[in-house]
Design a protein around this motif. Structure first.
Motif, PDB file in Angstrom:
ATOM      1  N   ASP A 138      12.400 -11.103  -1.243  1.00  0.00           N
ATOM      2  CA  ASP A 138      11.733 -11.913  -2.277  1.00  0.00           C
ATOM      3  C   ASP A 138      10.607 -11.136  -2.952  1.00  0.00           C
ATOM      4  OD1 ASP A 138      13.264 -14.143  -2.189  1.00  0.00           O
ATOM      5  OD2 ASP A 138      11.924 -15.317  -0.906  1.00  0.00           O
ATOM      6  N   LEU A 139      10.035 -10.157  -2.222  1.00  0.00           N
ATOM      7  CA  LEU A 139       8.948  -9.345  -2.779  1.00  0.00           C
ATOM      8  C   LEU A 139       9.484  -8.088  -3.476  1.00  0.00           C
ATOM      9  CD1 LEU A 139       6.438  -9.548   0.228  1.00  0.00           C
ATOM     10  CD2 LEU A 139       6.405 -10.902  -1.881  1.00  0.00           C
ATOM     11  N   GLY A 140      10.806  -7.994  -3.551  1.00  0.00           N
ATOM     12  CA  GLY A 140      11.413  -6.852  -4.243  1.00  0.00           C
ATOM     13  C   GLY A 140      11.740  -5.686  -3.331  1.00  0.00           C
ATOM     14  N   GLY A 141      11.668  -5.875  -2.019  1.00  0.00           N
ATOM     15  CA  GLY A 141      11.970  -4.785  -1.083  1.00  0.00           C
ATOM     16  C   GLY A 141      12.883  -5.245   0.035  1.00  0.00           C
ATOM     17  N   ASP A 142      12.603  -4.764   1.247  1.00  0.00           N
ATOM     18  CA  ASP A 142      13.342  -5.172   2.444  1.00  0.00           C
ATOM     19  C   ASP A 142      12.470  -4.788   3.636  1.00  0.00           C
ATOM     20  OD1 ASP A 142      15.378  -6.059   4.164  1.00  0.00           O
ATOM     21  OD2 ASP A 142      16.929  -5.293   2.826  1.00  0.00           O
ATOM     22  N   LEU A 143      12.929  -5.087   4.856  1.00  0.00           N
ATOM     23  CA  LEU A 143      12.183  -4.630   6.024  1.00  0.00           C
ATOM     24  C   LEU A 143      12.111  -3.097   6.008  1.00  0.00           C
ATOM     25  CD1 LEU A 143      13.475  -6.970   8.891  1.00  0.00           C
ATOM     26  CD2 LEU A 143      11.143  -6.866   7.977  1.00  0.00           C
ATOM     27  N   ALA A 144      11.021  -2.553   6.571  1.00  0.00           N
ATOM     28  CA  ALA A 144      10.790  -1.112   6.514  1.00  0.00           C
ATOM     29  C   ALA A 144      11.767  -0.340   7.409  1.00  0.00           C
ATOM     30  CB  ALA A 144       9.351  -0.813   6.944  1.00  0.00           C
ATOM     31  N   VAL A 145      12.167   0.824   6.941  1.00  0.00           N
ATOM     32  CA  VAL A 145      12.995   1.739   7.734  1.00  0.00           C
ATOM     33  C   VAL A 145      12.285   3.097   7.787  1.00  0.00           C
ATOM     34  CG1 VAL A 145      15.107   0.556   7.021  1.00  0.00           C
ATOM     35  CG2 VAL A 145      14.380   2.578   5.782  1.00  0.00           C
ATOM     36  N   ASN A 165       3.560   7.615   9.308  1.00  0.00           N
ATOM     37  CA  ASN A 165       2.873   6.958   8.180  1.00  0.00           C
ATOM     38  C   ASN A 165       2.732   5.463   8.422  1.00  0.00           C
ATOM     39  OD1 ASN A 165       2.297   9.075   6.446  1.00  0.00           O
ATOM     40  ND2 ASN A 165       4.314   9.008   5.463  1.00  0.00           N
ATOM     41  N   ALA A 166       3.823   4.839   8.874  1.00  0.00           N
ATOM     42  CA  ALA A 166       3.808   3.390   9.119  1.00  0.00           C
ATOM     43  C   ALA A 166       2.858   3.047  10.267  1.00  0.00           C
ATOM     44  CB  ALA A 166       5.218   2.893   9.425  1.00  0.00           C
ATOM     45  N   LEU A 167       2.862   3.874  11.317  1.00  0.00           N
ATOM     46  CA  LEU A 167       1.934   3.655  12.446  1.00  0.00           C
ATOM     47  C   LEU A 167       0.490   3.694  11.957  1.00  0.00           C
ATOM     48  CD1 LEU A 167       3.373   5.754  15.434  1.00  0.00           C
ATOM     49  CD2 LEU A 167       3.190   3.262  15.276  1.00  0.00           C
ATOM     50  N   CYS A 225       7.244  -5.108   5.403  1.00  0.00           N
ATOM     51  CA  CYS A 225       8.093  -4.934   4.214  1.00  0.00           C
ATOM     52  C   CYS A 225       7.865  -3.561   3.579  1.00  0.00           C
ATOM     53  CB  CYS A 225       7.792  -5.999   3.167  1.00  0.00           C
ATOM     54  SG  CYS A 225       8.029  -7.687   3.770  1.00  0.00           S
ATOM     55  N   GLU A 226       8.883  -3.109   2.892  1.00  0.00           N
ATOM     56  CA  GLU A 226       8.822  -1.800   2.245  1.00  0.00           C
ATOM     57  C   GLU A 226       9.464  -1.862   0.868  1.00  0.00           C
ATOM     58  OE1 GLU A 226      11.472   1.110   3.999  1.00  0.00           O
ATOM     59  OE2 GLU A 226      10.109   2.721   3.435  1.00  0.00           O
ATOM     60  N   VAL A 227       8.808  -1.233  -0.103  1.00  0.00           N
ATOM     61  CA  VAL A 227       9.412  -1.024  -1.426  1.00  0.00           C
ATOM     62  C   VAL A 227       9.400   0.481  -1.674  1.00  0.00           C
ATOM     63  CG1 VAL A 227       9.134  -1.373  -3.906  1.00  0.00           C
ATOM     64  CG2 VAL A 227       8.691  -3.268  -2.344  1.00  0.00           C
ATOM     65  N   LYS A 228      10.561   1.047  -1.920  1.00  0.00           N
ATOM     66  CA  LYS A 228      10.645   2.486  -2.172  1.00  0.00           C
ATOM     67  C   LYS A 228      10.000   2.804  -3.514  1.00  0.00           C
ATOM     68  CE  LYS A 228      13.103   4.013   1.387  1.00  0.00           C
ATOM     69  NZ  LYS A 228      12.504   4.961   2.335  1.00  0.00           N
ATOM     70  N   ARG A 229       9.175   3.865  -3.538  1.00  0.00           N
ATOM     71  CA  ARG A 229       8.579   4.276  -4.811  1.00  0.00           C
ATOM     72  C   ARG A 229       9.566   5.115  -5.585  1.00  0.00           C
ATOM     73  NH1 ARG A 229       3.227   6.871  -2.717  1.00  0.00           N
ATOM     74  NH2 ARG A 229       2.905   7.536  -4.849  1.00  0.00           N
ATOM     75  N   SER A 230       9.745   4.739  -6.854  1.00  0.00           N
ATOM     76  CA  SER A 230      10.748   5.450  -7.654  1.00  0.00           C
ATOM     77  C   SER A 230      10.132   6.703  -8.267  1.00  0.00           C
ATOM     78  CB  SER A 230      11.269   4.543  -8.758  1.00  0.00           C
ATOM     79  OG  SER A 230      10.213   3.928  -9.422  1.00  0.00           O
ATOM     80  N   ALA A 251       0.845  -1.190   0.000  1.00  0.00           N
ATOM     81  CA  ALA A 251       0.000   0.000   0.000  1.00  0.00           C
ATOM     82  C   ALA A 251       0.881   1.241   0.000  1.00  0.00           C
ATOM     83  CB  ALA A 251      -0.890  -0.009   1.242  1.00  0.00           C
ATOM     84  N   ALA A 252       0.441   2.266  -0.722  1.00  0.00           N
ATOM     85  CA  ALA A 252       1.228   3.492  -0.829  1.00  0.00           C
ATOM     86  C   ALA A 252       1.100   4.324   0.443  1.00  0.00           C
ATOM     87  CB  ALA A 252       0.769   4.296  -2.028  1.00  0.00           C
ATOM     88  N   HIS A 253       2.245   4.746   0.997  1.00  0.00           N
ATOM     89  CA  HIS A 253       2.274   5.641   2.162  1.00  0.00           C
ATOM     90  C   HIS A 253       3.408   6.627   1.962  1.00  0.00           C
ATOM     91  CE1 HIS A 253      -0.751   4.009   4.920  1.00  0.00           C
ATOM     92  NE2 HIS A 253      -0.526   2.892   4.268  1.00  0.00           N
ATOM     93  N   GLY A 254       3.046   7.898   1.691  1.00  0.00           N
ATOM     94  CA  GLY A 254       4.073   8.895   1.404  1.00  0.00           C
ATOM     95  C   GLY A 254       4.863   8.469   0.181  1.00  0.00           C
ATOM     96  N   ASP A 255       6.190   8.469   0.310  1.00  0.00           N
ATOM     97  CA  ASP A 255       7.010   8.125  -0.856  1.00  0.00           C
ATOM     98  C   ASP A 255       7.430   6.656  -0.816  1.00  0.00           C
ATOM     99  OD1 ASP A 255       8.717   8.198   1.253  1.00  0.00           O
ATOM    100  OD2 ASP A 255      10.278   9.393   0.273  1.00  0.00           O
ATOM    101  N   THR A 256       6.641   5.843  -0.129  1.00  0.00           N
ATOM    102  CA  THR A 256       7.034   4.446   0.008  1.00  0.00           C
ATOM    103  C   THR A 256       5.809   3.524  -0.071  1.00  0.00           C
ATOM    104  OG1 THR A 256       8.533   3.064   1.285  1.00  0.00           O
ATOM    105  CG2 THR A 256       6.840   4.190   2.531  1.00  0.00           C
ATOM    106  N   CYS A 257       6.090   2.229  -0.242  1.00  0.00           N
ATOM    107  CA  CYS A 257       5.020   1.226  -0.271  1.00  0.00           C
ATOM    108  C   CYS A 257       5.257   0.261   0.890  1.00  0.00           C
ATOM    109  CB  CYS A 257       5.062   0.436  -1.581  1.00  0.00           C
ATOM    110  SG  CYS A 257       4.941   1.447  -3.063  1.00  0.00           S
TER     111      CYS A 257
END
Ligand SMILES: [Ca+2]
Length: 223
Positions: free
Chosen positions: A117-124, A133-135, A218-223, A91-97
């Motif tokens: 494996d999902l194309g990201g890493d643990l959220a930072v 945003n994450a909360l 998990c987090e995937v940065k939005r490009s 899900a999109a949250h700010g500049d991240t998923c």
């Protein structure tokens, strides 16, 4: 008269024979211009068409490849409520998923692999906005309040030096870290080297043993 008629016939035949052989000779030395010209022109046109077709093929295969890449890309992205695009369940949250894997309980290292494996890493959370945003995402995910969730922070490299997996220093204090028996986290020393969002403390950060099994955020940065 008969003889004369016969001679005339012989002469006629000889002339006819001579005529045809002369014609053959002529054609041998001077082949008909028109058919050959037409042939050459046809060959030339065919050749040109072949080249044009080849160019067209290359051009259209390039365009086709671009279209396929675009389709593949748009299939990999899922539109979200904000109109931005994130992959799969993210899900999109700010500049991240963000994606909380509610049905997965793994160690901190395995959680990283799960997210990778999902194309990201643990959220930072590099700043307070990212954390808030994450909360919001976690609290809006209809999950048990007692859940414990892995995030991408640890002091595995050097005890007491908390870093995000991105290499940045983790911020300390409010609003990030919670309290454990009224003592500000992180407080577990060398036995607790991985960071969680602790449901029983409003999902604020706590340190805990990396070998415990919790759910990955998990987090995937939005490009
Ligand atoms: Ca530690």
């Amino acid at each position: 008269m008969r003889l004369a008629g016969f001679l005339w016939m012989v002469a006629g035949a000889a002339w006819a024979l001579e005529g045809s052989s002369v014609g053959g000779l002529y054609e041998e030395h001077f082949p008909p211009i028109q058919p050959n010209c037409t042939q050459s022109l046809t060959d030339l046109l065919l050749l040109r068409q072949e080249v044009q077709l080849k160019e067209l093929k290359q051009e259209s295969s390039g365009i086709l490849r671009e279209i396929l890449t675009e389709i593949k890309g748009s299939l990999a992205r899922t539109p979200t409520s904000t109109g931005a695009s994130c992959p799969g369940n993210f899900a999109a949250h700010g500049d991240t998923c963000l994606y909380l894997a509610k049905d997965t309980d793994v160690t901190w290292e395995a959680a990283r692999l799960f997210c990778q494996d999902l194309g990201g890493d643990l959220a930072v959370f590099e700043d307070a906005n990212a954390f808030v945003n994450a909360l919001g995402y976690i609290k809006g995910s209809a999950i048990l309040e007692s859940l414990t969730i892995w995030v991408g922070g640890s002091d595995l490299s050097l005890e007491g030096e908390w870093k995000w997996i991105s290499g940045e220093d983790m911020p300390r204090g409010t609003p990030f870290w919670g309290d454990y028996y009224q003592i500000r986290e992180p407080g577990g020393g060398p036995r607790e080297n991985c960071a969680v969002m602790h449901g029983l403390d409003g999902f604020l950060l706590h340190d805990t043993a990396c070998s415990l099994k919790y759910k990955p955020l998990c987090e995937v940065k939005r490009s």
